[in-house]
Scaffold this active site. Sequence first.
Site, PDB file in Angstrom:
ATOM      1  N   CYS A   2      75.514  32.683  85.612  1.00 43.34           N
ATOM      2  CA  CYS A   2      76.295  32.078  86.173  1.00 43.34           C
ATOM      3  C   CYS A   2      77.356  31.735  86.112  1.00 43.34           C
ATOM      4  O   CYS A   2      77.998  30.902  85.055  1.00 43.34           O
ATOM      5  CB  CYS A   2      75.861  31.070  87.740  1.00 43.34           C
ATOM      6  SG  CYS A   2      74.543  32.337  88.090  1.00 43.34           S
ATOM      7  N   ARG A  27      78.937  35.542  82.402  1.00 42.25           N
ATOM      8  CA  ARG A  27      77.799  35.547  82.672  1.00 42.25           C
ATOM      9  C   ARG A  27      76.647  35.688  83.395  1.00 42.25           C
ATOM     10  O   ARG A  27      75.198  35.387  83.106  1.00 42.25           O
ATOM     11  CB  ARG A  27      77.891  34.046  82.548  1.00 42.25           C
ATOM     12  CG  ARG A  27      79.158  33.285  82.042  1.00 42.25           C
ATOM     13  CD  ARG A  27      80.056  31.742  82.805  1.00 42.25           C
ATOM     14  NE  ARG A  27      78.951  31.729  81.786  1.00 42.25           N
ATOM     15  CZ  ARG A  27      78.710  30.500  80.903  1.00 42.25           C
ATOM     16  NH1 ARG A  27      79.073  30.383  80.061  1.00 42.25           N
ATOM     17  NH2 ARG A  27      77.662  29.133  81.597  1.00 42.25           N
ATOM     18  N   TRP A  76      73.550  35.529  88.745  1.00 40.66           N
ATOM     19  CA  TRP A  76      72.379  36.109  87.243  1.00 40.66           C
ATOM     20  C   TRP A  76      71.603  35.255  88.224  1.00 40.66           C
ATOM     21  O   TRP A  76      70.840  33.979  88.559  1.00 40.66           O
ATOM     22  CB  TRP A  76      72.690  35.720  86.470  1.00 40.66           C
ATOM     23  CG  TRP A  76      71.401  36.561  85.602  1.00 40.66           C
ATOM     24  CD1 TRP A  76      71.705  37.857  84.805  1.00 40.66           C
ATOM     25  CD2 TRP A  76      70.763  35.714  85.095  1.00 40.66           C
ATOM     26  NE1 TRP A  76      70.155  37.704  84.595  1.00 40.66           N
ATOM     27  CE2 TRP A  76      69.525  36.920  84.106  1.00 40.66           C
ATOM     28  CE3 TRP A  76      69.155  34.185  85.235  1.00 40.66           C
ATOM     29  CZ2 TRP A  76      68.450  37.059  83.561  1.00 40.66           C
ATOM     30  CZ3 TRP A  76      68.436  34.598  85.098  1.00 40.66           C
ATOM     31  CH2 TRP A  76      67.606  35.475  84.045  1.00 40.66           C
ATOM     32  N   ASN A 102      75.282  26.402  88.898  1.00 45.24           N
ATOM     33  CA  ASN A 102      74.677  27.723  87.464  1.00 45.24           C
ATOM     34  C   ASN A 102      73.395  26.183  87.760  1.00 45.24           C
ATOM     35  O   ASN A 102      73.948  25.048  86.784  1.00 45.24           O
ATOM     36  CB  ASN A 102      75.374  27.312  87.037  1.00 45.24           C
ATOM     37  CG  ASN A 102      75.641  28.018  85.468  1.00 45.24           C
ATOM     38  OD1 ASN A 102      74.770  28.831  85.608  1.00 45.24           O
ATOM     39  ND2 ASN A 102      76.175  27.303  84.522  1.00 45.24           N
ATOM     40  N   GLY A 103      72.079  27.076  87.371  1.00 45.83           N
ATOM     41  CA  GLY A 103      71.321  26.302  86.867  1.00 45.83           C
ATOM     42  C   GLY A 103      69.836  26.838  87.580  1.00 45.83           C
ATOM     43  O   GLY A 103      69.838  27.190  88.463  1.00 45.83           O
ATOM     44  N   GLU A 485      67.831  43.506  64.663  1.00 44.88           N
ATOM     45  CA  GLU A 485      69.380  43.390  65.040  1.00 44.88           C
ATOM     46  C   GLU A 485      69.682  44.883  65.266  1.00 44.88           C
ATOM     47  O   GLU A 485      69.218  45.143  66.581  1.00 44.88           O
ATOM     48  CB  GLU A 485      70.007  42.654  64.664  1.00 44.88           C
ATOM     49  CG  GLU A 485      71.721  42.864  65.186  1.00 44.88           C
ATOM     50  CD  GLU A 485      71.638  41.689  66.464  1.00 44.88           C
ATOM     51  OE1 GLU A 485      70.471  41.854  66.799  1.00 44.88           O
ATOM     52  OE2 GLU A 485      72.545  41.936  67.322  1.00 44.88           O
ATOM     53  N   LYS A 489      70.175  45.489  69.746  1.00 41.19           N
ATOM     54  CA  LYS A 489      71.400  45.842  69.877  1.00 41.19           C
ATOM     55  C   LYS A 489      70.872  47.490  71.197  1.00 41.19           C
ATOM     56  O   LYS A 489      71.348  48.219  72.118  1.00 41.19           O
ATOM     57  CB  LYS A 489      71.818  46.589  69.161  1.00 41.19           C
ATOM     58  CG  LYS A 489      72.786  45.602  68.237  1.00 41.19           C
ATOM     59  CD  LYS A 489      74.005  45.209  69.376  1.00 41.19           C
ATOM     60  CE  LYS A 489      73.736  43.480  70.008  1.00 41.19           C
ATOM     61  NZ  LYS A 489      72.989  42.436  69.478  1.00 41.19           N
ATOM     62  N   GLU A 492      68.796  46.606  74.517  1.00 44.64           N
ATOM     63  CA  GLU A 492      69.298  46.528  75.446  1.00 44.64           C
ATOM     64  C   GLU A 492      70.589  46.681  75.854  1.00 44.64           C
ATOM     65  O   GLU A 492      71.051  46.618  76.750  1.00 44.64           O
ATOM     66  CB  GLU A 492      69.877  44.826  74.730  1.00 44.64           C
ATOM     67  CG  GLU A 492      71.146  44.369  74.190  1.00 44.64           C
ATOM     68  CD  GLU A 492      71.565  43.258  73.618  1.00 44.64           C
ATOM     69  OE1 GLU A 492      71.305  41.978  73.968  1.00 44.64           O
ATOM     70  OE2 GLU A 492      72.180  43.112  72.334  1.00 44.64           O
ATOM     71  N   HIS A 508      50.593  48.604  56.975  1.00 44.89           N
ATOM     72  CA  HIS A 508      49.829  47.867  57.613  1.00 44.89           C
ATOM     73  C   HIS A 508      49.448  47.527  59.330  1.00 44.89           C
ATOM     74  O   HIS A 508      49.219  47.665  60.100  1.00 44.89           O
ATOM     75  CB  HIS A 508      50.027  45.857  57.544  1.00 44.89           C
ATOM     76  CG  HIS A 508      50.262  45.996  55.637  1.00 44.89           C
ATOM     77  ND1 HIS A 508      49.661  45.627  54.800  1.00 44.89           N
ATOM     78  CD2 HIS A 508      51.544  45.682  54.668  1.00 44.89           C
ATOM     79  CE1 HIS A 508      49.201  45.330  54.044  1.00 44.89           C
ATOM     80  NE2 HIS A 508      51.021  45.570  53.744  1.00 44.89           N
ATOM     81  N   LYS A 611      75.261  36.937  79.704  1.00 45.11           N
ATOM     82  CA  LYS A 611      75.844  36.554  78.103  1.00 45.11           C
ATOM     83  C   LYS A 611      74.962  34.934  77.935  1.00 45.11           C
ATOM     84  O   LYS A 611      74.628  34.878  76.555  1.00 45.11           O
ATOM     85  CB  LYS A 611      76.938  36.680  78.165  1.00 45.11           C
ATOM     86  CG  LYS A 611      77.183  36.269  76.603  1.00 45.11           C
ATOM     87  CD  LYS A 611      78.570  36.627  76.683  1.00 45.11           C
ATOM     88  CE  LYS A 611      78.556  37.518  74.259  1.00 45.11           C
ATOM     89  NZ  LYS A 611      77.960  37.732  73.937  1.00 45.11           N
TER      90      LYS A 611
HETATM   91  C1  F6R Z   1      72.155  39.789  72.239  1.00 45.24           C
HETATM   92  C2  F6R Z   1      72.387  38.913  72.548  1.00 45.24           C
HETATM   93  C3  F6R Z   1      72.029  37.449  72.964  1.00 45.24           C
HETATM   94  C4  F6R Z   1      71.954  36.256  72.182  1.00 45.24           C
HETATM   95  C5  F6R Z   1      70.829  35.163  72.603  1.00 45.24           C
HETATM   96  C6  F6R Z   1      71.721  33.767  71.564  1.00 45.24           C
HETATM   97  O1  F6R Z   1      73.312  41.083  72.085  1.00 45.24           O
HETATM   98  O2  F6R Z   1      73.554  38.494  72.527  1.00 45.24           O
HETATM   99  O3  F6R Z   1      70.337  37.825  72.293  1.00 45.24           O
HETATM  100  O4  F6R Z   1      72.494  36.235  71.075  1.00 45.24           O
HETATM  101  O5  F6R Z   1      70.847  34.869  73.659  1.00 45.24           O
HETATM  102  O6  F6R Z   1      73.066  33.330  72.528  1.00 45.24           O
HETATM  103  P1  F6R Z   1      73.812  32.345  71.963  1.00 45.24           P
HETATM  104  O7  F6R Z   1      74.267  33.125  71.080  1.00 45.24           O
HETATM  105  O8  F6R Z   1      74.501  32.728  73.278  1.00 45.24           O
HETATM  106  O9  F6R Z   1      73.175  31.361  72.083  1.00 45.24           O
END
Ligand code: F6R
Length: 616
Positions: A2, A27, A76, A102-103, A485, A489, A492, A508, A611
């Site tokens: 949010c 967000r 969100w 937000n929250g 990673e 990527k 997502e 294994h 995000k």
């Molecule tokens: C993946 C991604 C998330 C963030 C995670 C932590 O691309 O962006 O996995 O890395 O949600 O977010 P921050 O770094 O803002 O604590």
Amino acid sequence: MCGIVGYVGNREAVGVLLGGLKRLEYRGYDSAGVAVIGPDAALHTAKKAGKLAMLRNELAEHPIAAGVTGIGHTRWATHGGPTDVNAHPHLGDEGKLALIHNGIIENFADLKNELLAQGVEFDSETDSEVAAKLLGLEYARTKDLRAAFRAVVGRLTGAFTLLAVHQDEPGVVVGARRNSPLVIGLGEGENFLGSDVAAFIEYTRQALAIGQDQMVVITPDSVTVTDFDGNVVEVEPFEVQWDASAADKGGWSSFMLKEITEEPDAVANTLRERLHDGDVVVPELEALGDDILAGIDRITVVAAGTAAYAGLVGTYAIEAWARVPVDVQLAHEFRYRDPIVTPTTLVVSISQSGETMDTLMAVKHARELGAKTVSICNTQGATIPRESDAALYTHAGPEVAVASTKAFVAQITALYLLGLHLARIKKTLPTGERRAMVAELEAVPAKIQKTLAVHDRVRQLAHWMADTRSVLFLGRHVGYPIALEGALKLKELAYIHAEGFAAGELKHGPIALIEPGLPVFVIVPSPRHSEEMHRKVISNIQEIRARGARVIALAEQADAAVLPFADEVIALPLAGKFFEPLIGVIPLQIFAMELAAAKGLDVDQPRNLAKSVTVE
Ligand code: F6R
């Protein structure tokens, strides 16, 4: 989660709010809404499910009054699906006041029952509407927005940022925060509130960060911050270092592409002013005191998602340089395992946003247990650095695309600075070797720049694989977190099943997944660093190739040994042992982005994600 914007001043509020929401849309983007007090002294609202564009269309078709006081929200969903009705703002006092949130209000069910018993009716399924209705009742009683708002926030538990306006008090926006972000932007004859500084960066770079359990009242000419009891508190102003254009897409097709191309700068800017005469001196860590750092006998990294993988990369180098055991714990697991933390433990949190609730709670827990805490964070004024003993900012600039890219390389850079700083204080790495590592670090931006040239080749691969349903990623040593990673990527962004494994783990169990044609990315370590490790990875490649896998190897350009065994080789510039991840991750980020694009997906705003994850 949010995004929240508040405005009071002399501009048309809707324009300011929509501009702010656009910058905060990363967000959350499942619905959006605004409320404005019009020149007719009445409250006007518009809200719409879907991305911000839907709200814009709605406002274009049905414009609302041109007021100069307003609040805006991009959502969100937590409680209640993403519908028009559940979108914020929510109304109280018979439609005269609007509130955004937000929250998560944890005691919303009890409060709602209490209100229902009083005959209050609800339109939405959200927890947020409870706060709006409560505020309405309090306002009806007190006729004072500040007093009513204070009474309401005192009754809520959980995490919240709340903003509210009431038509009987035009020119006033009230806000409060507990465990959710809120910053103030200071203008001339106007003031702003936002979930982060991106909300108002177009208008001002002068900001104030509000502390936990504090409330703010803004008018065009005043800003008053109090605690929840109404006592005025002093807050430190800061100047926002990002400029407005940094948070704009410019001519790029996506924020993600823009941010990948900014990775050389993200590393270079994070190094700036922390390297002196070929050595590492991090002023932010000096503030902790050399004695304390010298006595650190354990480091625990707490983070989530990509930030946790950055932490995992960092463990190898920090242990090697500073000779301190380092472990990474997922922030959301940390508190629940009764962690062993002592006053000589350094808990390093990593968070791009600085607002991730899981990470914030882990930091608070670590402090309660007596640890020293350092925050590696990319966002000024964010909560986690303010809750930590020291903050080491990554200077990657605003990261808007939901999937993290440039922040990841900046986080690894910051961890390396921390490792070398500690190594200097603990005298665990001879000066010459430290200097060699500094030289490697300084060379990274140019190497990333060079690596970006693989883009066309990787795009081609991604297009060929647009129908792929599953992809594996393998790595060893520092290549292992890069495999994780790469898989994250792809999941997502392209919604493809993907998994990362330590290459040695394959036999294994996971090798059973290999079937003819399955694409497997293998991050091949340089034989210059370890012939043994290189040989083992080549053996792993042969094992999976023998079972029909299609191998895409990421290997340094001089590595001819890999050629006979790989279907594709992506050649990377030569780099030191610990520095390969900063380069190897680039093609994997590009691959995920291009595969998502090939499938026609929105690479900046993947489904179901937000995000800044400010709920637990
Ligand atoms: C993946 C991604 C998330 C963030 C995670 C932590 O691309 O962006 O996995 O890395 O949600 O977010 P921050 O770094 O803002 O604590």
